[in-house]
Design an enzyme around this catalytic site. Structure first.
Site, PDB file in Angstrom:
ATOM      1  N   HIS A   1      44.050  38.034  46.994  1.00 23.35           N
ATOM      2  CA  HIS A   1      43.354  36.881  46.422  1.00 23.35           C
ATOM      3  C   HIS A   1      43.325  35.726  47.424  1.00 23.35           C
ATOM      4  O   HIS A   1      44.351  35.351  47.978  1.00 23.35           O
ATOM      5  CB  HIS A   1      44.106  36.476  45.146  1.00 23.35           C
ATOM      6  CG  HIS A   1      43.435  35.435  44.332  1.00 23.35           C
ATOM      7  ND1 HIS A   1      42.072  35.363  44.164  1.00 23.35           N
ATOM      8  CD2 HIS A   1      43.950  34.413  43.601  1.00 23.35           C
ATOM      9  CE1 HIS A   1      41.786  34.332  43.372  1.00 23.35           C
ATOM     10  NE2 HIS A   1      42.916  33.742  43.022  1.00 23.35           N
TER      11      HIS A   1
ATOM     12  N   SER B   1      39.529  30.331  43.883  1.00 26.16           N
ATOM     13  CA  SER B   1      40.270  30.533  42.642  1.00 26.16           C
ATOM     14  C   SER B   1      40.027  29.358  41.692  1.00 26.16           C
ATOM     15  O   SER B   1      38.880  29.015  41.456  1.00 26.16           O
ATOM     16  CB  SER B   1      41.745  30.732  42.972  1.00 26.16           C
ATOM     17  OG  SER B   1      42.355  31.484  41.965  1.00 26.16           O
TER      18      SER B   1
HETATM   19  C1  MCU Z   1      41.032  32.631  39.500  1.00 25.74           C
HETATM   20  O1  MCU Z   1      41.653  31.392  39.308  1.00 25.74           O
HETATM   21  C2  MCU Z   1      42.903  31.269  38.672  1.00 25.74           C
HETATM   22  C3  MCU Z   1      42.999  32.051  37.392  1.00 25.74           C
HETATM   23  O2  MCU Z   1      41.975  31.621  36.518  1.00 25.74           O
HETATM   24  C4  MCU Z   1      44.352  31.824  36.768  1.00 25.74           C
HETATM   25  O3  MCU Z   1      44.523  32.614  35.615  1.00 25.74           O
HETATM   26  C5  MCU Z   1      45.471  32.117  37.703  1.00 25.74           C
HETATM   27  O4  MCU Z   1      46.677  31.644  37.138  1.00 25.74           O
HETATM   28  O5  MCU Z   1      45.277  31.399  38.886  1.00 25.74           O
HETATM   29  C6  MCU Z   1      44.084  31.641  39.578  1.00 25.74           C
HETATM   30  C7  MCU Z   1      44.239  30.740  40.771  1.00 25.74           C
HETATM   31  O6  MCU Z   1      43.853  29.601  40.764  1.00 25.74           O
HETATM   32  O7  MCU Z   1      44.983  31.264  41.752  1.00 25.74           O
HETATM   33  C8  MCU Z   1      45.302  30.459  42.844  1.00 25.74           C
END
Ligand code: MCU
Length: 433
Positions: free
Chosen positions: A360, A229
């Site tokens: 996720h 992420s």
């Molecule tokens: C995919 O990574 C991020 C994303 O860009 C954000 O919009 C969201 O808030 O968080 C994702 C993340 O880091 O989840 C753990």
């Protein structure tokens, strides 16, 4: 005695000359070895000018130099990569400074400490270490943020885990003009460098300390990096900007990470560029003006992928969550893979989004075997499993729609050798022993 001293001095001078040549030769050959021997082997390359490039809705040609000509040999890639690095820093990530004047620290079987001083400003941070079983020294994977990485498979494969908290180096939740963390303690809270490049800088300083430690516990020449992420964005940038990293493994990185920036506005449900820019200062301040028109960027993320070539790259993505922009991610991987192929390293990249579980940052059974194989190939340097593209039909991008360039056949010949540092002519030639 004077004669002996002169001989000794010559011997030392000779050794220095040989070392310089070796380093340059290694840099030139760096295109074909698994990991570059230095953080950035293109430091001597000419910089691209500051002129703006024409807007294009297609992906910029990764093989076309700033002077308008295309590279023709594999060794030309070294300085083309350096151009991409400079343009990507200038427009997307912000500058990642070179190794500071002083980096010190310790490596033990349980942790790493890092102390940095540059121009009178100091900062420190640390990371915990978990070794695999067996006897070392071990390869190691730097895990950013602890989310989503299958650390038990990594350790069972024979690599140590370095638990790196990037937020200690670049904090989230701050304004762009008041950035915080170890990086910004050294380079200033108004530095325009985004968090991803700051996190990458911190990982590079961990590798510096491992290099300087004498290698009893961890092997600096067998380093991997991963994260999921936001930490997948960080792992991607970390691998791109440090050629000592032999294996880069971003997971579900989303906007600001792997996905082509030009593809995000047209990908339904994908995190918009303005959101990736605004949610946290992940990208550099200079990216702001591009959030509305990525077509004017001189680079795109397929070239960040290409910066990793020919080193190991294992991209893991999730096609079940639209926000993650996996279709644009697959295009970045496919386009970047063209550079791998041109360098004769097409087997060093794996992209895998064909997964069942939609959650996720889940630890996924589909990735276990390729993870093991990538660690064997690039970190343990045993095994030679070929790379693979396993693109989910849910989010399969079409490279042909995104490029108007073809992949050249690069010759092996070194027609553009790296500029050798001037080798001093022997000053006082020995006169009659
Ligand atoms: C995919 O990574 C991020 C994303 O860009 C954000 O919009 C969201 O808030 O968080 C994702 C993340 O880091 O989840 C753990």
């Amino acid at each position: 005695a004077i004669v002996l001293l002169a001989i000794a001095a010559l011997a030392v001078a000779g050794a220095v000359t040989v070392m310089t040549r070796t380093t340059t030769a290694q840099a030139a050959a760096g295109r074909l070895v698994a990991a570059g021997p230095v953080e950035d082997d293109g430091a001597d390359c000419p910089l691209p000018g500051s002129g703006s490039s024409p807007a294009t809705s297609r992906l910029p040609d990764p093989f076309r130099k700033a002077d308008g000509t295309r590279i023709t040999t594999k060794s030309d890639w070294r300085c083309r990569r350096a151009e991409i690095k400079e343009l990507a820093e200038r427009t997307v990530y912000g500058q990642k400074p070179i190794k500071p004047a002083s980096v010190t620290g310790t490596v033990s079987t349980t942790g790493i400490t890092v102390n940095v001083t540059d121009q009178g400003r100091s900062a420190s941070f640390s990371a915990s270490v978990q070794l695999p079983s067996g006897s070392g020294p071990f390869p190691a994977v730097i895990v950013l943020g602890g989310l989503g990485a299958d650390t038990s498979t990594i350790r069972a494969s024979g690599a140590a885990i370095i638990n790196y908290d990037p937020l200690a180096v670049g904090r989230e939740g701050t304004q762009r003009n008041n950035k915080q963390g170890a990086f910004y303690s050294v380079y200033g809270s108004s530095s325009s460098t985004g968090l991803l490049a700051a996190w990458a800088w911190g990982a590079s300083r961990i590798i510096d300390v491992i290099e300087q430690s004498g290698g009893n516990v961890l092997k600096a020449d067998a380093m991997g990096v991963t994260g999921c992420s936001r930490y997948g964005k960080g792992a991607f940038v970390t691998g791109a900007f440090d050629q000592r990293i032999a294996l880069t493994m971003p997971i579900e990185s989303g906007s600001g990470g792997l996905p082509i920036l030009r593809g995000i506005p047209g990908e339904s449900g994908a995190q918009p560029l303005s959101s990736a820019y605004g949610e946290q200062p992940w990208l550099g301040d200079a990216f702001g003006p591009f959030t509305g028109n990525p077509n004017t960027l001189p680079v795109d993320t397929h070239e960040t992928v290409a910066m990793i070539a020919p080193r190991g790259l294992f991209v893991m993505d999730n096609p079940h969550i639209d926000w993650l922009a996996a279709r644009s991610g697959s295009v970045a991987a496919l386009a970047g893979a063209e550079v791998y192929k041109a360098l004769g390293a097409g087997d060093n990249i794996t992209y895998w989004s064909d997964v069942q579980d939609g959650s996720h940052c889940a630890v996924r059974s589909e990735w276990r075997t390729p993870l093991q194989q990538n660690i064997q190939k690039f970190l343990l340097k045993s095994g030679n499993a070929p790379g693979a593209f396993r693109i989910s039909s849910r989010k399969a991008g079409n490279l042909a729609e995104w490029r108007d360039w073809q992949t050249p056949t690069l010759s092996d010949g070194p027609t553009t050798p790296p500029t050798d540092p001037p080798t001093d002519p022997p000053t006082d030639p020995p006169t009659g022993g």
